[in-house]
Enzyme design. Structure first.
Site, mmCIF file in Angstrom:
data_model
loop_
_atom_site.group_PDB
_atom_site.id
_atom_site.type_symbol
_atom_site.label_atom_id
_atom_site.label_comp_id
_atom_site.label_asym_id
_atom_site.label_seq_id
_atom_site.Cartn_x
_atom_site.Cartn_y
_atom_site.Cartn_z
ATOM 1 N N ASP A 181 -21.787 -2.446 28.894
ATOM 2 C CA ASP A 181 -20.808 -2.023 29.880
ATOM 3 C C ASP A 181 -21.067 -2.835 31.153
ATOM 4 O O ASP A 181 -22.135 -3.445 31.293
ATOM 5 C CB ASP A 181 -20.968 -0.525 30.131
ATOM 6 C CG ASP A 181 -20.159 -0.048 31.307
ATOM 7 O OD1 ASP A 181 -18.935 -0.254 31.302
ATOM 8 O OD2 ASP A 181 -20.757 0.522 32.240
ATOM 9 N N ASP A 203 -19.610 -1.962 34.991
ATOM 10 C CA ASP A 203 -19.776 -1.160 36.199
ATOM 11 C C ASP A 203 -20.762 -0.015 35.956
ATOM 12 O O ASP A 203 -20.559 0.816 35.073
ATOM 13 C CB ASP A 203 -18.432 -0.590 36.648
ATOM 14 C CG ASP A 203 -17.464 -1.672 37.079
ATOM 15 O OD1 ASP A 203 -17.860 -2.550 37.866
ATOM 16 O OD2 ASP A 203 -16.301 -1.648 36.620
#
Length: 225
Positions: free
Chosen positions: A7, A9
């Site tokens: 991922d 953020d």
């Protein structure tokens, strides 16, 4: 070959300040009070439309808020004061993984493809990731499409794939795709949310993450049941 998918953020990049600021501008654009910081960060990882639907409900001015957010984010990102730093140890971990002959790297993020392209260009990561999945390419997390597409692109099996993320959406997506869900504690959601969503392991630093990934990479056929 093993596939390690990150991922962005809250996992690689500490983007919380710019995300909250852009959300506040989006709410102001439609005359609504902004959410608390905790609430604002709780939806990071979802696609923008899905995120604002969660925040204001399906009958809210979601489309207008999405456009206002995109405009605000672009303006804020142009200001050096709103830099999105990498979390400590992230760069070293990526370098370690990219230097291994038995690993492919991927991204699965709620960011747009344009946003990811900006990130890759800023850090010189153009050739680092073998597969990049964004909110423009698949349904929002926790739908497993991003991971299924990533594995399909590089020819990886679910048992040889791990998803590294900071949110319950990442962990639920990983479980839906039957890949190993590996959580990080330094992101935008509480550790309890990751545990409840099925994280197999939650680490507190990139040093711990490297140890966990080293164990995963050493296994011939890890279980992701």
């Amino acid at each position: 070959m093993k596939l390690v998918i990150f991922d962005v953020d809250g996992t690689l990049v500490d983007s919380q300040n710019i995300i909250v600021a852009a959300q506040h501008r989006a709410f102001a654009a439609v005359g609504l009070p902004p959410p608390t910081r905790e609430r604002a960060l709780s939806i990071v990882g979802l696609s923008l439309a899905e995120a604002f639907t969660v925040l204001v409900g399906p009958d809210g001015p979601v489309e207008r808020m999405v456009e206002a957010y995109k405009d605000a984010f672009g303006e804020l990102r142009a200001d050096p004061a709103n830099a999105e730093p990498l979390f400590p140890g992230a760069l070293d971990c990526l370098r370690w993984l990219s230097g291994r002959e038995d690993v492919l790297l991927g991204i699965a993020t709620g960011k747009s493809r344009r946003g990811v392209a900006h990130l890759l260009e800023r850090h010189g990561w153009g050739d680092l990731f073998a597969t990049v999945q964004t909110a423009d390419d698949a349904p929002s997390k926790p739908h497993p499409a991003m991971l299924l597409q990533a594995m399909g692109e590089v020819g990886a099996e679910a048992l040889d794939t791990v998803m590294v993320g900071d949110s319950s959406f990442d962990m639920a997506m990983a479980r839906a795709a039957r890949v190993l869900p590996l959580g990080v504690s330094w992101g935008f959601q509480p550790v309890s949310a990751l545990s409840e969503a099925g994280a197999r392991l939650i680490v507190d630093s990139y040093g711990e993450l490297e140890q966990a990934l080293g164990h995963f990479l050493a296994q011939a056929s890890p279980s992701a049941a």
